[in-house]
Design a protein around this motif. Structure first.
Motif, PDB file in Angstrom:
ATOM      1  N   ASP A  19       0.915  -1.451   0.194  1.00 22.78           N
ATOM      2  CA  ASP A  19      -0.148   0.083   0.014  1.00 22.78           C
ATOM      3  C   ASP A  19       0.786   1.156   0.021  1.00 22.78           C
ATOM      4  OD1 ASP A  19      -2.120   1.817   0.257  1.00 22.78           O
ATOM      5  OD2 ASP A  19      -2.697   1.024   2.048  1.00 22.78           O
ATOM      6  N   THR A  20       0.921   1.883  -1.062  1.00 21.93           N
ATOM      7  CA  THR A  20       1.737   3.216  -1.238  1.00 21.93           C
ATOM      8  C   THR A  20       0.939   4.448  -1.066  1.00 21.93           C
ATOM      9  OG1 THR A  20       1.302   3.073  -3.697  1.00 21.93           O
ATOM     10  CG2 THR A  20       3.008   1.760  -3.042  1.00 21.93           C
ATOM     11  N   VAL A  21      -0.234   4.186  -0.705  1.00 24.04           N
ATOM     12  CA  VAL A  21      -0.894   5.539  -0.307  1.00 24.04           C
ATOM     13  C   VAL A  21      -0.339   6.105   0.995  1.00 24.04           C
ATOM     14  CG1 VAL A  21      -2.965   6.530   0.551  1.00 24.04           C
ATOM     15  CG2 VAL A  21      -3.285   4.577  -1.232  1.00 24.04           C
ATOM     16  N   GLU A  22      -0.004   7.443   0.693  1.00 24.63           N
ATOM     17  CA  GLU A  22       0.598   8.185   1.744  1.00 24.63           C
ATOM     18  C   GLU A  22      -0.638   9.320   2.314  1.00 24.63           C
ATOM     19  OE1 GLU A  22       4.430   9.758   0.836  1.00 24.63           O
ATOM     20  OE2 GLU A  22       5.312   7.753   0.718  1.00 24.63           O
ATOM     21  N   GLY A  23      -0.600   9.649   3.505  1.00 24.52           N
ATOM     22  CA  GLY A  23      -1.598  10.523   4.133  1.00 24.52           C
ATOM     23  C   GLY A  23      -1.769  10.238   5.536  1.00 24.52           C
ATOM     24  N   PRO A  25      -2.937   9.316   8.862  1.00 26.04           N
ATOM     25  CA  PRO A  25      -3.755   7.925   9.313  1.00 26.04           C
ATOM     26  C   PRO A  25      -5.209   8.200   9.742  1.00 26.04           C
ATOM     27  CG  PRO A  25      -2.242   8.534  11.057  1.00 26.04           C
ATOM     28  CD  PRO A  25      -2.143   9.404   9.928  1.00 26.04           C
ATOM     29  N   CYS A  26      -6.044   7.225   9.708  1.00 31.51           N
ATOM     30  CA  CYS A  26      -7.378   7.185  10.175  1.00 31.51           C
ATOM     31  C   CYS A  26      -7.265   7.143  11.739  1.00 31.51           C
ATOM     32  CB  CYS A  26      -8.189   5.934   9.878  1.00 31.51           C
ATOM     33  SG  CYS A  26      -9.881   5.830  10.534  1.00 31.51           S
ATOM     34  N   PRO A  27      -7.922   7.970  12.472  1.00 34.20           N
ATOM     35  CA  PRO A  27      -7.940   7.907  13.806  1.00 34.20           C
ATOM     36  C   PRO A  27      -8.566   6.653  14.507  1.00 34.20           C
ATOM     37  CG  PRO A  27      -9.620   9.504  13.290  1.00 34.20           C
ATOM     38  CD  PRO A  27      -8.702   9.195  11.936  1.00 34.20           C
ATOM     39  N   THR A  28      -9.303   5.994  13.749  1.00 29.87           N
ATOM     40  CA  THR A  28      -9.959   4.651  14.356  1.00 29.87           C
ATOM     41  C   THR A  28      -9.167   3.528  14.008  1.00 29.87           C
ATOM     42  OG1 THR A  28     -12.099   5.727  14.067  1.00 29.87           O
ATOM     43  CG2 THR A  28     -12.206   3.564  14.181  1.00 29.87           C
ATOM     44  N   CYS A  29      -8.739   3.485  12.524  1.00 28.17           N
ATOM     45  CA  CYS A  29      -8.154   1.998  12.002  1.00 28.17           C
ATOM     46  C   CYS A  29      -6.761   2.347  11.845  1.00 28.17           C
ATOM     47  CB  CYS A  29      -8.954   1.646  11.054  1.00 28.17           C
ATOM     48  SG  CYS A  29      -8.846   2.255   9.581  1.00 28.17           S
ATOM     49  N   GLY A  30      -6.179   3.499  11.629  1.00 26.37           N
ATOM     50  CA  GLY A  30      -4.952   3.842  11.335  1.00 26.37           C
ATOM     51  C   GLY A  30      -4.420   3.594   9.954  1.00 26.37           C
ATOM     52  N   THR A  31      -5.588   3.372   9.012  1.00 26.94           N
ATOM     53  CA  THR A  31      -5.124   3.436   7.723  1.00 26.94           C
ATOM     54  C   THR A  31      -4.846   4.412   7.124  1.00 26.94           C
ATOM     55  OG1 THR A  31      -6.991   1.371   7.549  1.00 26.94           O
ATOM     56  CG2 THR A  31      -6.195   2.489   5.582  1.00 26.94           C
ATOM     57  N   PRO A  32      -3.765   4.722   6.193  1.00 22.94           N
ATOM     58  CA  PRO A  32      -3.397   6.081   5.701  1.00 22.94           C
ATOM     59  C   PRO A  32      -4.299   6.051   4.641  1.00 22.94           C
ATOM     60  CG  PRO A  32      -1.556   4.397   5.534  1.00 22.94           C
ATOM     61  CD  PRO A  32      -2.665   3.621   5.941  1.00 22.94           C
ATOM     62  N   ARG A  41     -10.596   5.590   3.726  1.00 19.98           N
ATOM     63  CA  ARG A  41     -11.338   4.452   2.742  1.00 19.98           C
ATOM     64  C   ARG A  41     -11.452   3.127   3.205  1.00 19.98           C
ATOM     65  NH1 ARG A  41      -6.223   2.137   0.818  1.00 19.98           N
ATOM     66  NH2 ARG A  41      -4.463   2.862   1.981  1.00 19.98           N
ATOM     67  N   ARG A  42     -11.100   2.846   4.416  1.00 30.78           N
ATOM     68  CA  ARG A  42     -11.192   1.538   5.089  1.00 30.78           C
ATOM     69  C   ARG A  42     -12.684   1.462   5.835  1.00 30.78           C
ATOM     70  NH1 ARG A  42      -7.033  -2.166   8.430  1.00 30.78           N
ATOM     71  NH2 ARG A  42      -8.304  -3.897   8.381  1.00 30.78           N
ATOM     72  N   CYS A  43     -12.846   2.524   6.972  1.00 26.03           N
ATOM     73  CA  CYS A  43     -13.837   2.300   7.786  1.00 26.03           C
ATOM     74  C   CYS A  43     -14.837   3.555   7.977  1.00 26.03           C
ATOM     75  CB  CYS A  43     -13.301   2.207   9.177  1.00 26.03           C
ATOM     76  SG  CYS A  43     -12.434   3.778   9.882  1.00 26.03           S
ATOM     77  N   ALA A  44     -14.533   4.577   6.795  1.00 23.82           N
ATOM     78  CA  ALA A  44     -15.620   5.454   6.598  1.00 23.82           C
ATOM     79  C   ALA A  44     -15.544   6.614   7.918  1.00 23.82           C
ATOM     80  CB  ALA A  44     -16.931   5.020   6.416  1.00 23.82           C
ATOM     81  N   THR A  45     -14.498   6.691   8.787  1.00 28.28           N
ATOM     82  CA  THR A  45     -14.506   7.401   9.846  1.00 28.28           C
ATOM     83  C   THR A  45     -14.064   8.688   9.506  1.00 28.28           C
ATOM     84  OG1 THR A  45     -13.877   5.768  11.467  1.00 28.28           O
ATOM     85  CG2 THR A  45     -13.461   8.118  11.966  1.00 28.28           C
ATOM     86  N   PRO A  46     -14.870  10.040   9.687  1.00 23.66           N
ATOM     87  CA  PRO A  46     -14.831  11.388   9.318  1.00 23.66           C
ATOM     88  C   PRO A  46     -13.257  11.641   9.452  1.00 23.66           C
ATOM     89  CG  PRO A  46     -16.769  11.190  10.366  1.00 23.66           C
ATOM     90  CD  PRO A  46     -16.140   9.890  10.744  1.00 23.66           C
TER      91      PRO A  46
END
Length: 248
Positions: A19-23, A25-32, A41-46
């Protein structure tokens, strides 16, 4: 020599692209997430305060819709109950009358005798009590129209019918010896004081003449003579018998 069985090629293992997406991280799941994304883009958290506020407003709006739906259902239920009560109050007299009429049709009438009989006018030898003594050779005699006989009863009852015998006797040869009533008013009084007047036209014939009534809680009946036939200075009005029938 048999040909060799072909051997299927083995699947090649694919390499998982990183996963080369940089940005941020989600405060809920940590996904960039890319910088321009408002939701993960993973858990739809604002991801931004504006997105969070928008999601909160949306939740409140749907919550209000749910509350409004519940209030609407409660209001409809209340209106239905009110309508049923109003219809019951409005239609109860008609329904009660229909039920009473049906019971009257199915019942076998029973004779009931009055407790007292009085009259506003009566001849000495022909008292008002003679109109309810069950004898065909006695009658209530009164000198002129306008007299009223009053019959009272010990307990309230459902008055199904009244049978009136006019004339001094049921014998045809002597039926015309005295004047006879041709029209009377039957006035009933119920236990609550309610009165009801029933005009009755009488045939100038010997024998019983029945009038169906169907009146509840009767405690008193008055018979008012309105008109007569064959009255002369030498005759008086003769009313042979009045019979009352109740619902058992």
């Amino acid at each position: 020599m048999l040909p060799a069985r072909p051997v299927a090629a083995r699947p090649k293992a694919s390499t998982v692209q990183a996963d080369t997406v940089e940005g941020p991280p989600c405060p809920t799941c940590g996904t960039p997430n890319p910088p321009d994304h408002r939701f993960c883009r993973r858990c739809a958290t604002p991801l931004t305060p504006e997105s969070a506020a928008h999601a909160d407003r949306k939740r409140r709006r749907w919550s209000w819709h749910g509350d409004r739906s519940r209030w609407l259902r409660a209001l409809v239920a209340l209106l239905v109950v009110i309508a049923i009560v109003v219809l019951g109050v409005v239609l109860y007299p008609q329904l009660d009358n229909a039920v009473q009429d049906m019971r009257d049709r199915l019942a076998t009438p029973a004779a009931i005798a009055p407790q007292t009989v009085t009259a506003t006018a009566a001849l000495p030898d022909h008292p008002a009590q003679a109109a309810a003594d069950g004898l065909s050779n006695r009658y209530w005699g009164t000198p002129s129209p306008g007299a009223t006989a009053t019959f009272t009863f010990a307990d309230p009852f459902r008055l199904l019918s009244v049978v009136i015998h006019t004339g001094p006797t049921a014998e045809r040869d002597h039926f015309t010896d005295q004047a006879r009533p041709t029209a009377v008013d039957l006035i009933t009084t119920s236990s609550d004081g309610t009165t009801r007047t029933t005009p009755i036209a009488l045939s100038d014939e010997p024998g019983p003449q029945r009038t169906d009534l169907g009146i509840s809680d009767v405690v008193e009946v008055r018979l008012h003579i309105r008109s007569t036939t064959a009255q002369t200075p030498n005759t008086h009005i003769a009313l042979g018998e009045v019979e009352f029938f109740r619902r058992p």
